[in-house]
Write a protein that holds these residues in place. Structure first.
Motif, PDB file in Angstrom:
ATOM      1  N   SER A 302      10.219  -0.679  -4.124  1.00 48.48           N
ATOM      2  CA  SER A 302      10.296   0.148  -5.340  1.00 48.48           C
ATOM      3  C   SER A 302       9.713  -0.573  -6.549  1.00 48.48           C
ATOM      4  O   SER A 302      10.349  -0.678  -7.599  1.00 48.48           O
ATOM      5  CB  SER A 302      11.746   0.557  -5.606  1.00 48.48           C
ATOM      6  OG  SER A 302      12.236   1.347  -4.546  1.00 48.48           O
ATOM      7  N   SER A 303       8.500  -1.065  -6.413  1.00 46.58           N
ATOM      8  CA  SER A 303       7.849  -1.832  -7.474  1.00 46.58           C
ATOM      9  C   SER A 303       6.476  -1.251  -7.796  1.00 46.58           C
ATOM     10  O   SER A 303       5.954  -0.412  -7.067  1.00 46.58           O
ATOM     11  CB  SER A 303       7.702  -3.303  -7.053  1.00 46.58           C
ATOM     12  OG  SER A 303       8.968  -3.898  -6.853  1.00 46.58           O
ATOM     13  N   THR A 304       5.894  -1.737  -8.905  1.00 44.62           N
ATOM     14  CA  THR A 304       4.559  -1.332  -9.314  1.00 44.62           C
ATOM     15  C   THR A 304       3.654  -2.562  -9.317  1.00 44.62           C
ATOM     16  O   THR A 304       3.986  -3.593  -9.919  1.00 44.62           O
ATOM     17  CB  THR A 304       4.585  -0.702 -10.716  1.00 44.62           C
ATOM     18  OG1 THR A 304       5.449   0.424 -10.716  1.00 44.62           O
ATOM     19  CG2 THR A 304       3.188  -0.258 -11.131  1.00 44.62           C
ATOM     20  N   ILE A 305       2.504  -2.442  -8.660  1.00 46.71           N
ATOM     21  CA  ILE A 305       1.527  -3.523  -8.582  1.00 46.71           C
ATOM     22  C   ILE A 305       0.227  -3.014  -9.195  1.00 46.71           C
ATOM     23  O   ILE A 305      -0.297  -1.971  -8.779  1.00 46.71           O
ATOM     24  CB  ILE A 305       1.270  -3.955  -7.119  1.00 46.71           C
ATOM     25  CG1 ILE A 305       2.581  -4.199  -6.357  1.00 46.71           C
ATOM     26  CG2 ILE A 305       0.342  -5.159  -7.067  1.00 46.71           C
ATOM     27  CD1 ILE A 305       3.367  -5.369  -6.816  1.00 46.71           C
ATOM     28  N   GLY A 306      -0.327  -3.730 -10.161  1.00 40.19           N
ATOM     29  CA  GLY A 306      -1.559  -3.308 -10.810  1.00 40.19           C
ATOM     30  C   GLY A 306      -2.786  -3.514  -9.942  1.00 40.19           C
ATOM     31  O   GLY A 306      -2.708  -3.961  -8.792  1.00 40.19           O
ATOM     32  N   ASP A 307      -3.961  -3.226 -10.490  1.00 32.42           N
ATOM     33  CA  ASP A 307      -5.226  -3.380  -9.770  1.00 32.42           C
ATOM     34  C   ASP A 307      -5.597  -4.855  -9.622  1.00 32.42           C
ATOM     35  O   ASP A 307      -5.217  -5.710 -10.442  1.00 32.42           O
ATOM     36  CB  ASP A 307      -6.358  -2.666 -10.518  1.00 32.42           C
ATOM     37  CG  ASP A 307      -6.147  -1.165 -10.627  1.00 32.42           C
ATOM     38  OD1 ASP A 307      -5.453  -0.604  -9.744  1.00 32.42           O
ATOM     39  OD2 ASP A 307      -6.677  -0.549 -11.573  1.00 32.42           O
ATOM     40  N   ASN A 308      -6.357  -5.135  -8.558  1.00 32.50           N
ATOM     41  CA  ASN A 308      -6.954  -6.465  -8.348  1.00 32.50           C
ATOM     42  C   ASN A 308      -5.923  -7.588  -8.293  1.00 32.50           C
ATOM     43  O   ASN A 308      -6.194  -8.719  -8.704  1.00 32.50           O
ATOM     44  CB  ASN A 308      -7.981  -6.774  -9.458  1.00 32.50           C
ATOM     45  CG  ASN A 308      -8.992  -5.679  -9.631  1.00 32.50           C
ATOM     46  OD1 ASN A 308      -9.673  -5.297  -8.683  1.00 32.50           O
ATOM     47  ND2 ASN A 308      -9.087  -5.129 -10.845  1.00 32.50           N
ATOM     48  N   THR A 309      -4.749  -7.272  -7.782  1.00 31.10           N
ATOM     49  CA  THR A 309      -3.662  -8.257  -7.705  1.00 31.10           C
ATOM     50  C   THR A 309      -3.439  -8.689  -6.262  1.00 31.10           C
ATOM     51  O   THR A 309      -3.535  -7.875  -5.337  1.00 31.10           O
ATOM     52  CB  THR A 309      -2.374  -7.668  -8.313  1.00 31.10           C
ATOM     53  OG1 THR A 309      -2.519  -7.618  -9.732  1.00 31.10           O
ATOM     54  CG2 THR A 309      -1.148  -8.493  -7.964  1.00 31.10           C
ATOM     55  N   THR A 310      -3.133  -9.969  -6.083  1.00 28.71           N
ATOM     56  CA  THR A 310      -2.848 -10.524  -4.768  1.00 28.71           C
ATOM     57  C   THR A 310      -1.369 -10.901  -4.677  1.00 28.71           C
ATOM     58  O   THR A 310      -0.839 -11.568  -5.580  1.00 28.71           O
ATOM     59  CB  THR A 310      -3.710 -11.776  -4.488  1.00 28.71           C
ATOM     60  OG1 THR A 310      -5.081 -11.396  -4.469  1.00 28.71           O
ATOM     61  CG2 THR A 310      -3.336 -12.406  -3.153  1.00 28.71           C
TER      62      THR A 310
END
Length: 354
Positions: A302-310
């Motif tokens: 239940s999280s949010t991960i932005g673009d271009n993230t590892t």
């Protein structure tokens, strides 16, 4: 247009599960069986749902208490599917259409429900049921048709004779009836069968006997008919659900290095060109952006991960990660934490927001 109401049968003990937990509260990956059934009805635009509860009803009621469109009705004695459906008769109006569905069918889709209801309405049937055809017939009731191909009766497997056992078309436990006919039929149900129970499968027979018309809708995807009566059944529906969901994400431009070892909830959204490595679990209402690299062996809840993230070999639980970030390996980011854009969180860290 008729109002459609749903009666969901969820009061059984689930003896073959060999569990202290009510059957419908067992999880298919990260959601309970009953959640999938209620969601399918809701997404098919059915507003009023009546869940018939029995064994450990308090636990089921607790699970469903936040759903405003669900009313739980307690069935004091478990006397069969027909008796269970009767518990909701005070909420049925003559001009309603009443969908009745087994609460242990987590793979049933909103598309099947809406198509089935349209089939009944367009055919001007007084009731209808959904069947499936299997080469290897499961232990379900058989659909017996007359010489013209119309429904004659449904025979539960334990009551079948040798010829009936050879029938490949089975009843899957999804029905729809006009409210007036359904209520009239309830008073006619009896328990003159091997199980000494009141069967919902006798309702079509009584409607036909009275001169009503019953349609049979053959499901397009028989996998949706899989119910859960054992731990083996639970593993089958979990595998099917996860595989269908993986295929959807790959079709939408997500790379799964090893699909069979990647686990993704139905509520997850993943952007194009993101790569998911094996051993990764993505649960809840998680949103992952584009061009990310996730895993291996990461858990995101239940999280949010932005673009271009590892995110490498780490756990993120109810947190928000910005764009162009590098997380891990072996990092744990907990509830309500926000990681800004262009941040590197080194290995062996635990970050939390108290």
């Amino acid at each position: 247009m008729n109002k459609v109401k749903a009666i969901i049968l969820a009061g059984g003990k689930g003896t073959r599960m060999k569990s202290n937990l009510p059957k419908v509260l067992h999880k298919v990956y990260d959601r309970c069986i009953i959640d999938y059934v209620c969601d399918a009805c809701e997404n098919a635009n059915i507003d009023d749902m009546y869940v018939i509860v029995g064994h450990k009803h308090e636990d089921v009621e607790e699970r469903l208490k936040l759903r405003d469109n669900v009313k739980c009705i307690f069935q004091k004695e478990q006397l069969g599917t027909g008796h269970a459906a009767m518990q909701a008769q005070d909420y049925i109006e003559d001009d309603d259409l009443v969908l009745i569905v087994n609460g242990d069918m987590p793979l049933i889709s909103p598309y099947t429900i809406t198509s089935f209801i349209s089939f009944l309405e367009m055919g001007n049937y007084d009731g209808a049921l959904v069947s499936a055809v299997f080469e290897k017939t499961p232990a379900y009731g058989r659909i017996v048709r007359d010489a013209y191909g119309n429904l004659s009766k449904i025979v539960e497997q334990k009551d079948c004779n040798e010829d009936e056992l050879a029938i490949k078309e089975v009843n899957i436990g999804l029905y729809c009836f006009k409210g007036k006919y359904l209520k009239e039929t309830f008073s006619k149900l009896d328990n003159n069968n091997a199980q000494k129970e009141y069967y919902i499968t006798d309702v079509p027979y009584y409607i036909i006997e009275k001169g009503g018309r019953i349609g049979v809708y053959v499901i397009q995807n028989p996998a949706e008919a899989q119910g859960v009566n054992s731990r083996n059944d639970l593993s089958i529906v979990t595998k099917t659900l996860l595989q269908d969901n993986r295929t959807k994400h790959m079709d939408n431009g997500v790379t799964l290095i090893d699909p069979d070892n990647t686990y993704i909830s139905l509520d997850v959204s993943i952007g194009n060109d993101t790569i998911i490595y094996p051993g990764t679990n993505i649960q809840g209402e998680t949103i992952i952006g584009e061009n990310c690299i996730i895993g291996p062996n990461s858990t995101i809840i239940s999280s949010t991960i932005g673009d271009n993230t590892t995110v490498e070999s780490s756990k993120i639980d109810r947190a928000s990660i910005g764009n162009d970030c590098k997380i891990g390996p072996f990092t744990y980011i907990t509830k309500n934490t926000y990681v800004k854009d262009n941040t590197k969180v080194s290995s062996l860290k635990e970050i939390h927001n108290d």
